[in-house]
Design an enzyme around this catalytic site. Structure first.
Site, mmCIF file in Angstrom:
data_model
loop_
_atom_site.group_PDB
_atom_site.id
_atom_site.type_symbol
_atom_site.label_atom_id
_atom_site.label_comp_id
_atom_site.label_asym_id
_atom_site.label_seq_id
_atom_site.Cartn_x
_atom_site.Cartn_y
_atom_site.Cartn_z
ATOM 1 N N ASP A 93 0.859 -1.195 0.000
ATOM 2 C CA ASP A 93 0.000 0.000 0.000
ATOM 3 C C ASP A 93 0.895 1.245 0.000
ATOM 4 O OD1 ASP A 93 -2.404 1.390 0.190
ATOM 5 O OD2 ASP A 93 -2.475 1.280 2.384
ATOM 6 N N HIS A 94 0.654 2.155 -0.918
ATOM 7 C CA HIS A 94 1.403 3.425 -0.987
ATOM 8 C C HIS A 94 2.918 3.257 -1.051
ATOM 9 C CE1 HIS A 94 -2.101 5.993 -0.544
ATOM 10 N NE2 HIS A 94 -2.539 5.151 0.367
ATOM 11 N N ASP A 115 3.013 5.046 -5.652
ATOM 12 C CA ASP A 115 2.233 6.269 -5.482
ATOM 13 C C ASP A 115 3.099 7.485 -5.813
ATOM 14 O OD1 ASP A 115 0.718 8.367 -4.766
ATOM 15 O OD2 ASP A 115 0.289 7.701 -2.717
ATOM 16 N N SER A 225 -13.050 4.567 4.252
ATOM 17 C CA SER A 225 -13.725 4.196 5.500
ATOM 18 C C SER A 225 -14.985 5.041 5.665
ATOM 19 C CB SER A 225 -12.790 4.408 6.699
ATOM 20 O OG SER A 225 -11.902 3.310 6.811
ATOM 21 N N ASN A 265 -10.279 0.630 -0.536
ATOM 22 C CA ASN A 265 -9.331 0.539 0.584
ATOM 23 C C ASN A 265 -9.974 0.960 1.905
ATOM 24 O OD1 ASN A 265 -7.543 0.065 -1.483
ATOM 25 N ND2 ASN A 265 -6.061 1.613 -0.850
ATOM 26 N N ASP A 267 -9.087 0.979 6.065
ATOM 27 C CA ASP A 267 -8.186 0.745 7.186
ATOM 28 C C ASP A 267 -8.741 1.382 8.460
ATOM 29 O OD1 ASP A 267 -6.064 0.201 8.815
ATOM 30 O OD2 ASP A 267 -4.611 1.469 7.790
#
Ligand code: G3H
Ligand code: 13P
Ligand code: ZN
Length: 322
Positions: A93-94, A115, A225, A265, A267
């Site tokens: 991720d990233h 990214d 989220s 995504n 988290d």
């Protein structure tokens, strides 16, 4: 060099093709520890959903990347043991450099994000292209990003969203060779995505414009989220101090998942759920000091949250024959 294929992992190509056809999105859940991983895998097995396990640079520092890799490998066996060999992607991720992406690929990751969204356009293309050329030699899929999310992203702080420009996406995708594209349409990382009183809407019109330019190409939404208010209330009831935390409404994510968005995504919602469960145990049972007594309920609450997302938001349930 370890190939993800030897570990029983898959890249994201097939999963995105199926998600595009079926009008749903694959859950991309971050993990940093065993309880999070158990919750993710058991939620996905119980709902028969494929899954993308995401590891951030912060997770690598916190948990050690060797351990995380073995945990992901263990997750493949764990899913089978629970009764369904769901497809599992291990995704960086990233990723912020070529070296980091290369290192993860050599460690058994099946997918990486590079990214370069904070870089000038041509530099983003050059960096992304370099990662794609390396990754594709090993059949590892690559996610790039265009546009900048408001808030803090990779230590870069943006006060306002810099929305992805639909005019650029076709050029970016064809010149880099990426397998999926993360876009900025008003989502952002963390638990404070809108100011109180602000309209909680993401720019689905920009998403539709982007889809027109690159039909059938997998789109990724970061910062997705929803910051469930019942969970925030539980945190605050048991001594937390979260004020004005607001997320992306679920119905908007559902609409996005029905379109070309193939990966969503999440988290922060998991962090909130764990915190709420742990706080409750600490307040209601101050005599407890066995971590299993508070991490167990946290894991259970996480699992329920992840199942809810799969069934009611992403629509990725019942996609694995088992
Ligand atoms: O995009 C950010 C993810 O939520 C990961 O966060 O860098 O604190 O692990 P982290
Ligand atoms: P949230 O902070 O909205 O959960 O987003 C997570 C994310 O985008 C990870 O890359
Ligand atoms: Zn992100």
């Amino acid at each position: 060099m370890i190939s993800y294929k030897e570990l029983g992992l898959v890249n994201s190509r097939e999963l995105f093709a199926e998600a595009m056809k079926g009008g749903y999105a694959i859950p991309a859940y971050n993990f940093n520890n065993m309880e999070q991983l158990q919750a993710i895998i058991s939620a996905c097995v119980e709902t028969k959903s494929p899954v993308i396990l995401q590891v951030s640079s912060g997770a690598r520092k916190y948990a050690n990347q060797t351990l995380l890799r073995y945990m992901a490998q263990g997750a493949v066996a764990y899913a089978k043991e629970l009764g369904c060999a769901i497809p599992i992607v291990l995704h960086l991720d990233h990723g912020d450099s070529f070296e980091l992406c290369k290192n993860c690929i050599e460690y058994g990751f099946s997918s990486v994000m590079i990214d370069g969204s904070h870089l000038p356009y041509e530099e983003n293309i050059a960096l992304t292209r370099r990662v794609v050329e390396y990754a594709h030699q090993y059949d590892v899929t690559v996610e790039g990003e265009l546009g900048v999310l408001a808030g803090v992203e990779d230590d870069v702080k943006a006060d306002e969203h810099i929305y992805t420009q639909p005019d650029q996406v076709e050029d970016f995708v064809s010149r880099t060779g990426v397998d999926s594209l993360a876009i900025s349409i008003g989502t952002s990382h963390g638990a404070y995505k809108f100011k109180p009183g602000q309209k909680t809407e993401i720019r689905l019109d920009i998403l539709a414009e982007i889809e027109k330019r690159i039909p059938g190409f997998p789109i990724v939404l970061h910062g997705s989220s929803s910051v469930p208010q019942d969970i925030v209330a539980q945190i605050n009831k048991y001594g937390g101090k979260l004020k004005d935390s607001i997320g992306i409404p679920e119905d908007q994510l559902r609409k996005a998942a029905r379109s070309a968005v193939c990966k969503i995504n999440i988290d922060s919602d998991g962090r909130l759920a764990m915190t709420a469960a742990v706080r409750k145990v600490f307040v209601e049972h101050p005599e407890e000091f066995d971590p299993r007594k508070y991490l167990g309920p946290a894991r259970e609450m996480l699992k329920e949250l992840y199942k809810h997302k799969i069934v009611n938001v992403l629509g990725s349930d019942n996609k694995v024959p088992c």
